[in-house]
Design a protein around this motif. Structure first.
Motif, PDB file in Angstrom:
ATOM      1  N   VAL A 152      49.460 -18.326  10.529  1.00 52.22           N
ATOM      2  CA  VAL A 152      48.254 -17.631  10.991  1.00 52.22           C
ATOM      3  C   VAL A 152      48.522 -16.981  12.343  1.00 52.22           C
ATOM      4  CG1 VAL A 152      46.723 -19.182   9.736  1.00 52.22           C
ATOM      5  CG2 VAL A 152      47.280 -19.697  12.113  1.00 52.22           C
ATOM      6  N   LEU A 153      47.806 -15.904  12.628  1.00 54.56           N
ATOM      7  CA  LEU A 153      47.931 -15.255  13.927  1.00 54.56           C
ATOM      8  C   LEU A 153      47.341 -16.153  15.007  1.00 54.56           C
ATOM      9  CD1 LEU A 153      47.050 -11.548  13.044  1.00 54.56           C
ATOM     10  CD2 LEU A 153      49.290 -12.648  13.160  1.00 54.56           C
ATOM     11  N   ASN A 159      40.702 -21.121  16.183  1.00 52.96           N
ATOM     12  CA  ASN A 159      39.357 -20.668  15.820  1.00 52.96           C
ATOM     13  C   ASN A 159      39.374 -20.076  14.412  1.00 52.96           C
ATOM     14  OD1 ASN A 159      36.713 -19.883  15.750  1.00 52.96           O
ATOM     15  ND2 ASN A 159      36.854 -18.389  17.414  1.00 52.96           N
ATOM     16  N   PRO A 160      39.526 -20.918  13.385  1.00 55.01           N
ATOM     17  CA  PRO A 160      39.569 -20.389  12.024  1.00 55.01           C
ATOM     18  C   PRO A 160      38.282 -19.706  11.591  1.00 55.01           C
ATOM     19  CG  PRO A 160      39.485 -22.800  12.030  1.00 55.01           C
ATOM     20  CD  PRO A 160      39.732 -22.373  13.435  1.00 55.01           C
ATOM     21  N   ASP A 161      37.184 -19.946  12.300  1.00 49.61           N
ATOM     22  CA  ASP A 161      35.918 -19.295  11.961  1.00 49.61           C
ATOM     23  C   ASP A 161      35.921 -17.801  12.284  1.00 49.61           C
ATOM     24  OD1 ASP A 161      34.855 -21.631  10.985  1.00 49.61           O
ATOM     25  OD2 ASP A 161      33.907 -22.198  12.876  1.00 49.61           O
ATOM     26  N   LEU A 162      36.988 -17.316  12.927  1.00 52.61           N
ATOM     27  CA  LEU A 162      37.100 -15.873  13.157  1.00 52.61           C
ATOM     28  C   LEU A 162      37.205 -15.108  11.833  1.00 52.61           C
ATOM     29  CD1 LEU A 162      39.635 -15.614  16.141  1.00 52.61           C
ATOM     30  CD2 LEU A 162      37.206 -15.023  16.181  1.00 52.61           C
ATOM     31  N   LEU A 163      37.650 -15.793  10.799  1.00 52.79           N
ATOM     32  CA  LEU A 163      37.854 -15.151   9.506  1.00 52.79           C
ATOM     33  C   LEU A 163      36.575 -15.202   8.670  1.00 52.79           C
ATOM     34  CD1 LEU A 163      41.324 -16.735   8.701  1.00 52.79           C
ATOM     35  CD2 LEU A 163      40.871 -14.505   9.732  1.00 52.79           C
ATOM     36  N   ARG A 164      36.399 -14.218   7.816  1.00 55.09           N
ATOM     37  CA  ARG A 164      35.197 -14.149   6.992  1.00 55.09           C
ATOM     38  C   ARG A 164      35.221 -15.145   5.847  1.00 55.09           C
ATOM     39  NH1 ARG A 164      34.821  -7.766   5.811  1.00 55.09           N
ATOM     40  NH2 ARG A 164      37.082  -8.050   5.800  1.00 55.09           N
ATOM     41  N   SER A 165      36.414 -15.565   5.448  1.00 58.14           N
ATOM     42  CA  SER A 165      36.557 -16.531   4.354  1.00 58.14           C
ATOM     43  C   SER A 165      37.424 -17.695   4.825  1.00 58.14           C
ATOM     44  CB  SER A 165      37.202 -15.873   3.134  1.00 58.14           C
ATOM     45  OG  SER A 165      36.417 -14.791   2.676  1.00 58.14           O
ATOM     46  N   PRO A 166      37.223 -18.880   4.264  1.00 59.31           N
ATOM     47  CA  PRO A 166      38.030 -20.034   4.669  1.00 59.31           C
ATOM     48  C   PRO A 166      39.513 -19.803   4.403  1.00 59.31           C
ATOM     49  CG  PRO A 166      36.120 -20.735   3.388  1.00 59.31           C
ATOM     50  CD  PRO A 166      36.188 -19.241   3.271  1.00 59.31           C
ATOM     51  N   ASP A 188      40.581 -30.922  15.598  1.00 59.89           N
ATOM     52  CA  ASP A 188      40.102 -30.611  16.948  1.00 59.89           C
ATOM     53  C   ASP A 188      40.108 -29.111  17.211  1.00 59.89           C
ATOM     54  OD1 ASP A 188      39.662 -33.252  17.534  1.00 59.89           O
ATOM     55  OD2 ASP A 188      41.512 -33.538  18.659  1.00 59.89           O
ATOM     56  N   LEU A 189      40.986 -28.386  16.544  1.00 60.95           N
ATOM     57  CA  LEU A 189      41.078 -26.933  16.710  1.00 60.95           C
ATOM     58  C   LEU A 189      40.128 -26.177  15.781  1.00 60.95           C
ATOM     59  CD1 LEU A 189      44.954 -26.567  17.043  1.00 60.95           C
ATOM     60  CD2 LEU A 189      43.269 -26.246  18.859  1.00 60.95           C
ATOM     61  N   GLY A 190      39.366 -26.926  14.977  1.00 68.03           N
ATOM     62  CA  GLY A 190      38.353 -26.292  14.138  1.00 68.03           C
ATOM     63  C   GLY A 190      38.670 -26.225  12.661  1.00 68.03           C
ATOM     64  N   TRP A 191      39.816 -26.764  12.240  1.00 68.63           N
ATOM     65  CA  TRP A 191      40.185 -26.736  10.826  1.00 68.63           C
ATOM     66  C   TRP A 191      39.551 -27.922  10.101  1.00 68.63           C
ATOM     67  CZ3 TRP A 191      42.860 -22.629   8.886  1.00 68.63           C
ATOM     68  CH2 TRP A 191      43.480 -21.788   9.825  1.00 68.63           C
ATOM     69  N   SER A 192      38.939 -27.665   8.965  1.00 77.47           N
ATOM     70  CA  SER A 192      38.324 -28.734   8.180  1.00 77.47           C
ATOM     71  C   SER A 192      39.390 -29.442   7.348  1.00 77.47           C
ATOM     72  CB  SER A 192      37.248 -28.166   7.258  1.00 77.47           C
ATOM     73  OG  SER A 192      37.838 -27.343   6.253  1.00 77.47           O
ATOM     74  N   ASP A 193      39.082 -30.663   6.930  1.00 78.51           N
ATOM     75  CA  ASP A 193      40.028 -31.411   6.103  1.00 78.51           C
ATOM     76  C   ASP A 193      40.363 -30.649   4.827  1.00 78.51           C
ATOM     77  OD1 ASP A 193      40.803 -33.774   7.441  1.00 78.51           O
ATOM     78  OD2 ASP A 193      38.836 -34.654   7.087  1.00 78.51           O
ATOM     79  N   GLY A 194      39.366 -29.989   4.261  1.00 78.54           N
ATOM     80  CA  GLY A 194      39.579 -29.266   3.020  1.00 78.54           C
ATOM     81  C   GLY A 194      40.489 -28.057   3.154  1.00 78.54           C
ATOM     82  N   GLY A 223      46.369  -2.782   8.736  1.00 82.42           N
ATOM     83  CA  GLY A 223      46.101  -2.682  10.166  1.00 82.42           C
ATOM     84  C   GLY A 223      46.215  -4.045  10.825  1.00 82.42           C
ATOM     85  N   PHE A 224      46.321  -4.025  12.160  1.00 83.53           N
ATOM     86  CA  PHE A 224      46.498  -5.279  12.899  1.00 83.53           C
ATOM     87  C   PHE A 224      45.130  -5.935  13.106  1.00 83.53           C
ATOM     88  CE2 PHE A 224      47.304  -8.181  16.347  1.00 83.53           C
ATOM     89  CZ  PHE A 224      48.594  -8.637  16.087  1.00 83.53           C
ATOM     90  N   ALA A 225      44.913  -7.011  12.403  1.00 85.90           N
ATOM     91  CA  ALA A 225      43.652  -7.746  12.501  1.00 85.90           C
ATOM     92  C   ALA A 225      43.933  -9.205  12.161  1.00 85.90           C
ATOM     93  CB  ALA A 225      42.613  -7.164  11.543  1.00 85.90           C
ATOM     94  N   ASN A 226      43.013 -10.069  12.539  1.00 78.54           N
ATOM     95  CA  ASN A 226      43.169 -11.482  12.233  1.00 78.54           C
ATOM     96  C   ASN A 226      43.112 -11.697  10.725  1.00 78.54           C
ATOM     97  OD1 ASN A 226      43.292 -12.356  14.941  1.00 78.54           O
ATOM     98  ND2 ASN A 226      41.071 -12.218  15.110  1.00 78.54           N
ATOM     99  N   PHE A 227      44.074 -12.424  10.211  1.00 77.07           N
ATOM    100  CA  PHE A 227      44.070 -12.763   8.796  1.00 77.07           C
ATOM    101  C   PHE A 227      44.853 -14.047   8.595  1.00 77.07           C
ATOM    102  CE2 PHE A 227      47.848 -10.161   9.369  1.00 77.07           C
ATOM    103  CZ  PHE A 227      48.827 -10.867   8.694  1.00 77.07           C
ATOM    104  N   ALA A 228      44.690 -14.615   7.413  1.00 78.86           N
ATOM    105  CA  ALA A 228      45.442 -15.817   7.046  1.00 78.86           C
ATOM    106  C   ALA A 228      45.474 -15.892   5.537  1.00 78.86           C
ATOM    107  CB  ALA A 228      44.774 -17.067   7.638  1.00 78.86           C
ATOM    108  N   LEU A 229      46.317 -16.774   5.027  1.00 82.73           N
ATOM    109  CA  LEU A 229      46.404 -16.988   3.590  1.00 82.73           C
ATOM    110  C   LEU A 229      45.460 -18.128   3.181  1.00 82.73           C
ATOM    111  CD1 LEU A 229      50.258 -16.773   3.120  1.00 82.73           C
ATOM    112  CD2 LEU A 229      48.565 -14.978   2.748  1.00 82.73           C
ATOM    113  N   SER A 230      45.033 -18.075   1.947  1.00 82.11           N
ATOM    114  CA  SER A 230      44.150 -19.117   1.441  1.00 82.11           C
ATOM    115  C   SER A 230      44.600 -19.524   0.051  1.00 82.11           C
ATOM    116  CB  SER A 230      42.694 -18.626   1.394  1.00 82.11           C
ATOM    117  OG  SER A 230      41.844 -19.657   0.936  1.00 82.11           O
ATOM    118  N   VAL A 231      44.646 -20.824  -0.194  1.00 82.42           N
ATOM    119  CA  VAL A 231      44.950 -21.346  -1.525  1.00 82.42           C
ATOM    120  C   VAL A 231      43.638 -21.441  -2.283  1.00 82.42           C
ATOM    121  CG1 VAL A 231      45.847 -23.302  -2.839  1.00 82.42           C
ATOM    122  CG2 VAL A 231      46.966 -22.594  -0.706  1.00 82.42           C
TER     123      VAL A 231
END
Length: 233
Positions: A152-153, A159-166, A188-194, A223-231
């Motif tokens: 992740v960036l 702050n994983p809540d920056l993303l629109r989807s989990p 503590d950094l905001g990531w849920s167990d799930g 474009g350069f924006a916050n993103f991450a992968l999701s299973v």
């Protein structure tokens, strides 16, 4: 009085539990990743020390929360957890000489080791038949290396809540206790167990480290924006 005593005991127990989870953490590296993680972990109440090669120079450029600066060796001595946020290409060189200082500690590796192309963008893996996490574990056999957050960036790390989807954050490591500590800090950094996916032993970091090669193409396409992968199941 009995009710008051029970309330007092509950509050004391909760306070003690909270204090027991506070940790002395050393973060190696004072760039964007180090500053982001320091901000998130400081907000959760952890005690931080920044390990850098030149403490005076780094202190003058620091944009994160109030923190102590020290050499890598000094920062690691009192820490129970060390986070590697150094540039991946030089991480093994920086950390392998700290075998004694890192003995028995949890080392959370968030770096990616890549070969840069002429444009400065990652073009290949530095350890194509292994992974940075595995090389660090081999160099530090008495340290508990855990790989996470490297997919992740930096703004999303704390702050994983920056993303629109989990999103999903991956964890790789040989020691279950070290991975439990890592999971606790991720929460503590905001990531849920799930959202935390344990991939198994340290060699599974080969998969997550390889994902860095996808990033330049996504940036060119989206474009350069916050993103991450999701299973998604």
């Amino acid at each position: 009085m009995l009710l008051e005593a029970r309330i007092h005991k509950f509050c004391f127990d909760q306070s003690t539990k909270a204090r027991s989870k506070m940790r002395n953490i050393a973060i190696f590296g004072s760039g964007r990743v180090g500053a982001t993680l320091a901000t998130g972990l400081a907000a959760a109440g952890h005690s931080l020390k920044l390990g850098v090669r030149n403490p005076e120079t780094a202190r003058g450029k620091w944009t994160g929360p109030n923190a102590m600066f020290a050499s890598l060796a000094e920062a690691s001595r009192d820490a129970s957890v060390v986070i590697n946020a150094t540039p991946g290409a030089s991480s093994v060189e920086c950390l392998s000489v700290l075998r004694a200082e890192l003995k028995g500690k949890v080392l959370i590796d968030v770096a990616n080791a890549t070969v840069r192309g002429p444009d400065g963008i990652p073009s290949a893996l530095l350890y194509p038949n292994s992974s940075l996490a595995e090389v660090l574990q081999a160099a530090l056999p008495e340290t508990f290396v855990v790989k996470t957050l490297n997919t992740v960036l930096s703004p999303v790390m704390a702050n994983p809540d920056l993303l629109r989807s989990p999103a999903t954050v991956f964890v790789s490591g040989n020691d279950d206790g070290a991975k439990a500590v890592t999971r606790e800090l991720l929460r503590d950094l905001g990531w849920s167990d799930g959202s935390i996916e344990d991939l198994g032993r340290i060699d599974s970091a080969r998969g997550t480290e390889a994902l860095i090669l996808l990033v330049p193409y996504l940036i060119r396409s989206k474009g350069f924006a916050n993103f991450a992968l999701s299973v998604v199941r």
